[in-house]
Scaffold this active site. Structure first.
Site, PDB file in Angstrom:
ATOM      1  N   GLY A   1       0.706  -1.265  -0.084  1.00 54.71           N
ATOM      2  CA  GLY A   1       0.021   0.069  -0.177  1.00 54.71           C
ATOM      3  C   GLY A   1       0.787   1.436   0.081  1.00 54.71           C
ATOM      4  O   GLY A   1       0.530   2.154  -0.754  1.00 54.71           O
TER       5      GLY A   1
ATOM      6  N   HIS B   1     -13.293  13.070 -14.289  1.00 60.29           N
ATOM      7  CA  HIS B   1     -12.527  13.465 -15.693  1.00 60.29           C
ATOM      8  C   HIS B   1     -11.143  14.596 -15.561  1.00 60.29           C
ATOM      9  O   HIS B   1     -11.413  15.266 -14.507  1.00 60.29           O
ATOM     10  CB  HIS B   1     -13.626  14.096 -16.694  1.00 60.29           C
TER      11      HIS B   1
END
Ligand SMILES: CC(C)(COP(=O)(O)OP(=O)(O)OC[C@H]1O[C@@H](n2cnc3c(N)ncnc32)[C@H](O)[C@@H]1OP(=O)(O)O)[C@@H](O)C(=O)NCCC(=O)NCCS
Length: 210
Positions: free
Chosen positions: A66, A133
């Site tokens: 991680g 986006h």
């Protein structure tokens, strides 16, 4: 094929893989003292010599750690050994066709990577996280479970966005930043900052490492 790591995140990465030749599958962990010899019946390689020799037979490796800096360290080491970084992308993650994806990614179950995003090498996008986006995610950044990076944001290399944190649109978060779980970021964040709360406030700074 080697998964780098043999602890919690490696187990989760293992579950998103679909491997055709499980006989040649290994985990790698040369730092933990408390490991068995195998995980899910697959051997754990515990030395770099073992890893190097296995990579000569099959150069493919997948990150299963991680922490951004740990991921980067072993990624670079395995590149030196002529390893080939492969991405683990969960079948049910939604990744836009227009996303530009780096190498060695982890895109975990139910993650969303939207249109015209750029995802740097070694990035971890954890379960239920969303990258909207036109975002740019720097190399080895860690986007924790449920975190939301809204449209047109830029996240710096080696930065961790904590679980369920939200980065509001059009913001720039620097390198080596830690955003606490549940924080809501409303302003640009400078390199190395540690930020918590709603709205997010800087409480201290990480040691600069890059
Ligand atoms: C922000 C964070 C990095 C701080 O960790 P730390 O440096 O060890 O800080 P501490 O735990 O000593 O906490 C310092 C103070 O901040 C508070 N705090 C810690 N994290 C917080 C958070 N996410 N939101 C609000 N307050 C937080 C603590 O209660 C403590 O308050 P106090 O001084 O009044 O007692 C950590 O708590 C965090 O949120 N990490 C993200 C974890 C995560 O999402 N992991 C995903 C793994 S897949």
């Amino acid at each position: 094929m080697i998964i780098i790591g043999a602890k919690g995140h490696a187990k989760e990465v293992f579950d998103v893989l679909t491997i055709d030749a499980p006989d040649s599958f290994y985990f790698f962990d040369n730092v933990s003292a408390d490991l068995e010899d195998s995980l899910f019946s697959y051997p754990i390689l515990k030395t770099t010599e073992q890893a190097r020799s296995q990579l000569k037979k099959n150069p493919d490796f997948i990150l299963g750690l991680g922490n951004p800096f740990s991921r980067n360290k072993v990624y670079n080491l395995f590149l030196e050994y002529n390893g080939n970084p492969v991405s683990a992308i969960a079948k049910n993650a939604v990744v836009s066709k227009s996303a530009v994806l780096g190498k060695g990614l982890n895109i975990m179950p139910f993650a969303f990577v939207s249109a015209d995003t750029f995802i740097g090498n070694g990035v971890l996008i954890n379960a239920y996280a969303s990258i909207h986006h036109d975002c740019k995610i720097g190399e080895f950044a860690e986007i924790s479970p449920g975190a939301k990076v809204l449209g047109n944001c830029e996240i710096g290399a080696f930065t961790t966005i904590g679980a369920n944190a939200t980065i509001l649109p059009k913001l720039k978060v620097g390198k080596n930043v830690t955003i606490g779980a549940g924080a809501v970021i409303t302003k640009d964040i400078e390199d190395n900052a540690v930020v918590i709360g709603v709205p997010g406030k800087i409480i201290k700074y990480n040691v600069p490492k890059i």
